[in-house]
Each structure stands twice: as structure tokens, then as C-alpha cells.
Scaffold this motif. Structure first.
Motif, mmCIF file in Angstrom:
data_model
loop_
_atom_site.group_PDB
_atom_site.id
_atom_site.type_symbol
_atom_site.label_atom_id
_atom_site.label_comp_id
_atom_site.label_asym_id
_atom_site.label_seq_id
_atom_site.Cartn_x
_atom_site.Cartn_y
_atom_site.Cartn_z
ATOM 1 N N ARG A 435 0.943 -1.354 0.059
ATOM 2 C CA ARG A 435 0.073 -0.076 0.153
ATOM 3 C C ARG A 435 0.994 1.315 0.066
ATOM 4 O O ARG A 435 0.656 2.117 -0.752
ATOM 5 N N GLN A 436 1.964 1.255 0.827
ATOM 6 C CA GLN A 436 2.858 2.440 0.910
ATOM 7 C C GLN A 436 3.672 2.773 -0.551
ATOM 8 O O GLN A 436 3.634 3.642 -1.082
ATOM 9 N N ASN A 437 3.945 1.614 -1.235
ATOM 10 C CA ASN A 437 4.520 1.610 -2.489
ATOM 11 C C ASN A 437 3.476 2.320 -3.494
ATOM 12 O O ASN A 437 3.888 2.984 -4.335
ATOM 13 N N LEU A 438 2.256 1.903 -3.221
ATOM 14 C CA LEU A 438 1.101 2.551 -4.085
ATOM 15 C C LEU A 438 0.763 3.907 -3.939
ATOM 16 O O LEU A 438 0.713 4.572 -4.919
ATOM 17 N N TYR A 439 1.045 4.332 -2.585
ATOM 18 C CA TYR A 439 0.698 5.912 -2.381
ATOM 19 C C TYR A 439 2.179 6.585 -3.002
ATOM 20 O O TYR A 439 1.958 7.774 -3.310
ATOM 21 N N LEU A 440 3.353 6.042 -2.905
ATOM 22 C CA LEU A 440 4.316 6.738 -3.380
ATOM 23 C C LEU A 440 4.332 6.730 -4.810
ATOM 24 O O LEU A 440 4.613 7.891 -5.464
ATOM 25 N N GLN A 441 3.838 5.976 -5.558
ATOM 26 C CA GLN A 441 3.595 5.952 -7.178
ATOM 27 C C GLN A 441 2.739 6.817 -7.554
ATOM 28 O O GLN A 441 2.772 7.767 -8.246
ATOM 29 N N PHE A 442 1.483 6.888 -6.504
ATOM 30 C CA PHE A 442 0.509 7.859 -6.499
ATOM 31 C C PHE A 442 1.205 9.418 -6.648
ATOM 32 O O PHE A 442 0.826 10.397 -7.299
ATOM 33 N N ASP A 443 1.830 9.800 -5.434
ATOM 34 C CA ASP A 443 2.434 11.092 -5.316
ATOM 35 C C ASP A 443 3.378 11.432 -6.366
ATOM 36 O O ASP A 443 3.214 12.537 -6.896
ATOM 37 N N LYS A 444 4.075 10.347 -6.891
ATOM 38 C CA LYS A 444 5.130 10.744 -8.046
ATOM 39 C C LYS A 444 4.379 11.177 -9.161
ATOM 40 O O LYS A 444 4.595 12.310 -10.022
ATOM 41 N N THR A 445 3.203 10.456 -9.572
ATOM 42 C CA THR A 445 2.529 10.814 -10.706
ATOM 43 C C THR A 445 1.667 11.894 -10.502
ATOM 44 O O THR A 445 1.513 12.950 -11.446
ATOM 45 N N PHE A 446 1.199 12.459 -9.303
ATOM 46 C CA PHE A 446 0.374 13.487 -9.092
ATOM 47 C C PHE A 446 1.432 14.844 -9.293
ATOM 48 O O PHE A 446 0.786 15.935 -9.830
ATOM 49 N N LEU A 447 2.415 14.745 -8.763
ATOM 50 C CA LEU A 447 3.485 15.985 -8.976
ATOM 51 C C LEU A 447 3.982 16.021 -10.118
ATOM 52 O O LEU A 447 4.445 17.270 -10.603
ATOM 53 N N GLN A 448 4.068 14.968 -11.210
ATOM 54 C CA GLN A 448 4.381 15.344 -12.337
ATOM 55 C C GLN A 448 3.363 16.169 -13.219
ATOM 56 O O GLN A 448 3.502 16.979 -13.987
ATOM 57 N N ILE A 449 2.066 15.731 -13.094
ATOM 58 C CA ILE A 449 0.988 16.550 -13.228
ATOM 59 C C ILE A 449 0.723 18.106 -12.748
ATOM 60 O O ILE A 449 0.498 18.786 -13.566
ATOM 61 N N PHE A 450 1.199 18.026 -11.512
ATOM 62 C CA PHE A 450 0.927 19.424 -10.843
ATOM 63 C C PHE A 450 2.205 19.897 -10.090
ATOM 64 O O PHE A 450 2.438 19.548 -8.744
ATOM 65 N N PRO A 451 3.170 20.070 -10.797
ATOM 66 C CA PRO A 451 4.511 20.120 -10.179
ATOM 67 C C PRO A 451 4.602 21.471 -9.212
ATOM 68 O O PRO A 451 5.576 21.613 -8.311
ATOM 69 N N ASP A 452 3.699 22.427 -9.344
ATOM 70 C CA ASP A 452 3.555 23.714 -8.555
ATOM 71 C C ASP A 452 2.625 23.308 -7.300
ATOM 72 O O ASP A 452 2.288 24.535 -6.783
ATOM 73 N N PHE A 453 2.116 22.272 -7.204
ATOM 74 C CA PHE A 453 1.035 22.119 -6.275
ATOM 75 C C PHE A 453 1.658 22.330 -4.849
ATOM 76 O O PHE A 453 0.749 23.307 -4.093
ATOM 77 N N LEU A 454 2.585 22.138 -4.515
ATOM 78 C CA LEU A 454 3.190 22.495 -2.890
ATOM 79 C C LEU A 454 3.387 23.955 -2.764
ATOM 80 O O LEU A 454 3.076 24.430 -1.777
ATOM 81 N N ARG A 455 4.089 24.369 -3.974
ATOM 82 C CA ARG A 455 4.112 26.090 -3.827
ATOM 83 C C ARG A 455 2.797 26.656 -3.495
ATOM 84 O O ARG A 455 2.702 27.746 -2.699
ATOM 85 N N ASP A 456 2.041 26.460 -4.622
ATOM 86 C CA ASP A 456 0.721 27.151 -4.525
ATOM 87 C C ASP A 456 -0.254 26.796 -3.199
ATOM 88 O O ASP A 456 -0.855 27.686 -2.670
ATOM 89 N N PHE A 457 0.082 25.448 -2.660
ATOM 90 C CA PHE A 457 -0.598 25.138 -1.441
ATOM 91 C C PHE A 457 -0.148 25.948 -0.251
ATOM 92 O O PHE A 457 -0.892 26.243 0.487
ATOM 93 N N ASN A 458 1.075 26.293 -0.265
ATOM 94 C CA ASN A 458 1.760 26.847 0.982
ATOM 95 C C ASN A 458 1.234 28.373 0.709
ATOM 96 O O ASN A 458 1.518 28.970 1.965
ATOM 97 N N LEU A 459 1.037 29.031 -0.250
ATOM 98 C CA LEU A 459 0.545 30.463 -0.312
ATOM 99 C C LEU A 459 -0.641 30.570 0.683
ATOM 100 O O LEU A 459 -0.920 31.658 0.740
ATOM 101 N N LEU A 460 -1.133 29.578 0.812
ATOM 102 C CA LEU A 460 -2.560 29.425 1.505
ATOM 103 C C LEU A 460 -2.273 29.552 3.072
ATOM 104 O O LEU A 460 -3.140 29.542 4.004
ATOM 105 N N PHE A 461 -0.956 29.671 3.559
ATOM 106 C CA PHE A 461 -0.831 29.578 4.896
ATOM 107 C C PHE A 461 0.293 30.549 5.309
ATOM 108 O O PHE A 461 1.182 30.999 4.326
ATOM 109 N N GLN A 462 0.554 30.840 6.443
ATOM 110 C CA GLN A 462 1.618 31.733 7.121
ATOM 111 C C GLN A 462 2.825 30.860 6.971
ATOM 112 O O GLN A 462 2.896 29.668 6.909
ATOM 113 N N LEU A 463 4.128 31.491 7.040
ATOM 114 C CA LEU A 463 5.477 30.939 6.745
ATOM 115 C C LEU A 463 5.557 29.414 7.740
ATOM 116 O O LEU A 463 5.814 28.760 7.276
#
Length: 534
Positions: A435-463
Motif C-alpha cells: 500500500r505504501q508503494n502504491l501511495y508513493l507511485q501516486f505521489d510521484k504521478t500527481f506531482l508530475q501533473i501538478f509540479p507547482d502544487f506544493l508552492r501554491d498550496f503553501n501560499l494559503l498558509f503563514q510561513l
């Protein structure tokens, strides 16, 4: 109708502004120079102040130094202020009497005569000149004497303008110029100017124009020389009916007079009279007032009378012109009012049509906007499907290969009745790790589609509340929940099944994250859905 309306308005503008338009760009330049008049006069006053300070320091016993300084002050004042020039030439004459110097006494009379003729005192000027003993004069002083006599007679001829005396004055002036030319260097300015003036007065216009034009083109003329040459040339063009060229020449002469602080006002007066003939009342009135100011400042009696007489005529015409323009304006105002009513009707019709067009445009823009959003979502959905179809095919292929390998191993062990080995094979299967391997593969594929996800997500929070990814790029549970939401999986039950959590746990994670955000809780997921993919 629109074409007729435009033509009517254009005709009105042309008729209204025609009389006030300047005839020459030189007039614009002159208006600009007039604004700087105080600057040039300031330079003149500065030179005079230096000489007056110098005079104050001279000892009364040093008569020669006083004499030279008085002469220098006279030279500054002779075309600038009559009374001051008269004061200093009288000082010069007093010193000449004290020194009993006949040569200087005669030279001083010539200088006195210059300012007298400049102020219109022709009799007094001639009286002074006729008292001069030619035998005592230097060559340059003789030239000054003869040219000044000529000027005196020419001015008298212009003043009298009759059929008996004027021709006689012109003859006497010509004789004096001839005497001056006989003593003058034929290559110099004075020779060529006075020869040109003599030819002009004799009616030899072509020769006079050729001579004076040649002088005017010389680059090293002083401002005063430029003024007298262009002013004299203007007479030739006036006689030839070329008023436009004459106006340009007189404007040039007037500018030169201003720059040299010459206050005799002749060029400015003649220019205003020509502009008055051309119906340019605005500039004619402006320039004759300048001429009046200069005449008053200099103290030229004859010029003041001449200017004031013409000032009254031009001022009266200007007042009448203003009244006429008001009458014309009233008529055009009525015409324009009628045209305005017609325009208003057309504007109202056009406005109603414009409102309809704007409504249609707004609907089209709104439809296009919705269509573009739909297209973007479809493109994004296709991208996600493309990536994750490939991803799940790879995962399923790997699991099929593993199952096939396990099946073969178990069958082989059963065939040989190796039951303990079968237990070992089954024991190696780790669902949690898979299951953990499955999640890692999901994470990798998701970040390929949304490479700026973490940056844009962090803009919604204080530093201090922002997230960091580990080196292996694995998303934590909170990020994975909102990654699924960004992919369009917004149902908490579905998210709980995928991540193997209870629904309450999913709600707890979501609420905890939203409470830390700098945007309202009810808008948080909308911001997540706006995060752009590739």
C-alpha cells in the motif's frame, strides 16, 4: 448625414480661426523672444552697473579715465535710454571744455546728434552736426558724421513725405553717403550697407536687394547690424508687394533689437502695421504695445507720437473685431445648437443600438469564458486520465507478475508437498508495504501533473505553517488528501477508502488544515481546485 455634419463643423472651425492664425513661423519665434526680453535687458543693466561702479571709483583728478568711462556709458545707453545717454554725453562735453580739446569736442557733437535724431529731434541734430569742424576729425569720425547726416536727411524725407522737400532731403542724404563711402573700406559692413541703402533710395531696387541680401547672409553680424539690414530689406519687399517676406524680415529685425536691448522700436512698429494690414489684429496689437513700451522707455518723442497714433487705430479695430467675432459666434452658436439637437437624436439612436450590441457581446464573452473553462477542465481531466491510466496499467502489470510468480511457486511447492516453504512464501507478502508503494507511485504521478502544487498550496498558509517535502518526494497524509481533492475526488468516504482511514479521520485532517489557512474555511477547497497543472 454624418458627412454633411462633419463638413459643417469643419467649416465653422476654419472660419473662426482663420483671422487669428499667424502668417509666419517667425512671428511665433518673436513671441517667444518677447517672453525673454527681461533677460536681455538684465544683461544690459548688468554691464551698465559695472561701468557705474567703475566710474564711482575713479578719482576726480583722473579726467581721462572719467572721459573713457562716460563714453562707455553713453555707448550702452545710446539705443537704450535717451535721457541717460544725453546725461553722459553732456558729461563728456563738459570734460572736453575743461580740457579745451577741439577734436574731442567735435566728436562729442556727433554722438549728441545721434541720440537727437534717434529721438526725432531732427533740427537739433542737424544744428549739432553743422557745428562740427571736419578738419579736426579722424577718418572714422568723418564717416560717422556723413552717415549720420544722411540718416538725418532720410528721416526728414520720410517724415515730410511731400513732393518738394522730400526729394531735396534724399539728394542731400545721398551726397553725404557718397562722401562717407569714399572714406570707407569697401569690404566692410558699413560700406556695403550704406551703398545698398543709397541704391534703395535712388530706386535701384534690384541692385539694392542684391547688396543687402549679401550682407544679411554674413554669419558674423552683430544683433544691431542684423536688425538694420533686415529692417531695410523689408522696405524692398514691401515695395514689391511681398508682404509675407517683409513680415518675416521685420520679425527678425525686432528679435535682434530685443537681443541687443535696442529701444528705438522702428522694426516692431512697422511689423505691427503690416500685420494690421493682414488682419492679424492679435499680434498687431501685441507688437504695437511692445513698440509703445520701448518708445516710452527710450524717450523717443517723435516715435512715441507715431506709435501712439497707430496704437489708437489698431486698438479700435481690435475692439470692433472682438464685437464682430462675438456676433459671428452668436450666429454659429445658434447653428451649432441646431446641429447639436440633430446629433443628440442620432446619439440616442446609436446609444440604444450600442446597448443591444453590448448585451450581445457580454453574453458572447460569458459563453466563451464558460466554454474556455470547460475546455481547460476537459484538457486537465484528459491529462490526469492519461497519466493515471498509464500509472494503473503499470501497477496492475507489476501485481499480475507478482501473483503469477507466487502462483507458480506455490504450485511447485504443492507438487513436491513442501508445505513449510509455502508458508514462507505467504509470509513474505506485506500488504502494508505494498500500500505504501502504491501511495508513493501516486505521489510521484500527481506531482508530475501538478509540479507547482506544493508552492501554491503553501501560499494559503503563514510561513510557519507551510509544508516541506522529504527528499523522496512523498506527500504526507494531509497533502495527499488535498491532492485527491485537486484531482476531483471530493467525497470524504471515497478518500477514506483510498487512504484506508475512517471518514472521521479524514474530516479531522481537513478541518485541522483549514483552520491554519489564511483564507476562509468555506473557500479553501475552491483555492485548491484553482491550482494549475501542466
Amino acid at each position: 448625414m454624418n458627412l454633411k455634419l462633419n463638413l459643417a463643423v469643419t467649416l465653422f472651425m476654419l472660419l473662426f480661426f482663420y483671422q487669428t492664425k499667424a502668417a509666419s513661423t517667425q512671428i511665433d519665434c518673436l513671441n517667444s523672444i518677447i517672453q525673454k526680453k527681461s533677460v536681455y535687458d538684465g544683461q544690459k543693466k548688468a554691464r551698465i552697473q559695472l561701468l557705474e561702479k567703475k566710474l564711482a571709483k575713479i578719482s576726480p583728478q583722473n579726467a581721462e579715465a572719467q572721459y573713457q568711462t562716460y563714453l562707455a556709458l553713453y555707448e550702452e545707453y545710446k539705443t537704450y535710454e535717451f535721457n541717460k545717454a544725453l546725461f553722459y554725453i553732456k558729461k563728456v562735453q563738459q570734460l572736453c571744455e575743461l580740457q579745451n580739446n577741439d577734436q574731442r569736442r567735435s566728436a562729442a557733437k556727433i554722438k549728441l546728434a545721434f541720440i537727437l535724431v534717434s529721438s526725432g529731434m531732427y533740427k537739433e541734430s542737424l544744428d549739432a552736426l553743422l557745428q562740427v569742424d571736419e578738419a579736426l576729425l579722424t577718418v572714422h569720425e568723418k564717416i560717422d558724421l556723413f552717415t549720420l547726416m544722411a540718416r538725418n536727411y532720410y528721416d526728414l524725407a520720410d517724415y515730410t513725405k511731400d513732393e518738394y522737400y522730400a526729394p531735396q532731403y534724399n539728394i542731400l542724404a545721398g551726397e553725404n553717403i557718397s562722401r562717407a563711402l569714399a572714406l570707407t573700406d569697401s569690404t566692410g559692413f558699413n560700406y556695403n550697407y550704406y551703398l545698398g541703402l543709397k541704391l534703395l533710395k535712388e530706386g535701384k531696387i534690384g541692385l539694392a536687394q542684391e547688396r543687402l541680401t549679401g550682407i544679411a547672409k554674413q554669419p558674423d553680424l552683430s544683433e544691431h547690424q542684423k536688425a538694420i539690414v533686415t529692417s531695410t530689406l523689408s522696405d524692398i519687399f514691401i515695395q514689391g508687394g511681398k508682404i509675407g517676406e517683409a513680415i518675416d524680415l521685420l520679425a527678425t529685425a525686432a528679435m535682434a533689437d530685443i537681443k541687443s536691448s535696442t529701444k528705438e522700436a522702428a522694426a516692431m512698429l512697422n511689423l505691427s502695421l503690416l500685420l494690421f494690414q493682414k488682419k492679424d489684429l492679435k499680434n498687431a496689437y501685441l507688437f504695437i504695445n511692445e513698440a509703445m513700451d520701448d518708445a516710452n522707455y527710450y524717450g523717443a518723442r517723435q516715435r512715441k507720437l507715431q506709435v501712439s497714433a497707430n496704437l489708437k487705430i489698431i486698438a479700435t479695430s481690435k475692439v470692433n473685431s472682438v464685437d464682430e467675432q462675438r456676433r459671428i459666434m452668436t450666429q454659429f452658436t445658434i447653428a451649432l445648437s441646431i446641429l447639436s439637437l440633430i446629433i443628440i437624436v442620432f446619439v440616442l439612436v446609436f446609444y440604444r443600438q450600442l446597448l443591444k450590441i453590448r448585451k450581445a457581446d457580454a453574453l458572447i464573452r460569458e459563453t466563451n469564458h464558460s466554454l474556455n473553462l470547460t475546455i481547460d477542465k476537459l484538457k486537465e481531466s484528459d491529462k490526469i486520465k492519461e497519466e493515471y491510466v498509464g500509472y494503473y496499467f503499470n501497477i496492475n502489470s507489476e501485481y499480475i507478475d507478482k501473483l503469477e510468480h507466487i502462483k507458480k511457486s506455490v504450485e511447485n511447492k504443492l507438487k513436491h508437498k513442501e508445505y513449510e516453504a509455502i508458508k514462507l512464501i505467504v509470509g513474505k507478502i506485506n500488504p502494508s508495504k505494498e500500500r505504501q508503494n502504491l501511495y508513493l507511485q501516486f505521489d510521484k504521478t500527481f506531482l508530475q501533473i501538478f509540479p507547482d502544487f506544493l508552492r501554491d498550496f503553501n501560499l494559503l498558509f503563514q510561513l510557519e505553517d507551510q509544508f516541506q517535502l522529504p527528499e523522496n518526494g512523498e506527500l504526507n497524509t494531509e497533502l495527499r488528501i488535498f491532492a485527491l481533492i485537486r484531482m476531483g475526488i471530493t467525497d470524504s468516504n471515497t478518500i477514506a477508502q483510498i487512504l484506508d482511514y475512517s471518514v472521521n479521520t479524514i474530516y479531522a485532517y481537513k478541518n485541522r488544515i483549514k483552520n491554519k489557512a489564511i483564507v476562509p474555511n468555506n473557500e479553501f477547497e475552491d483555492y485548491i481546485l484553482k491550482i494549475k497543472g501542466l
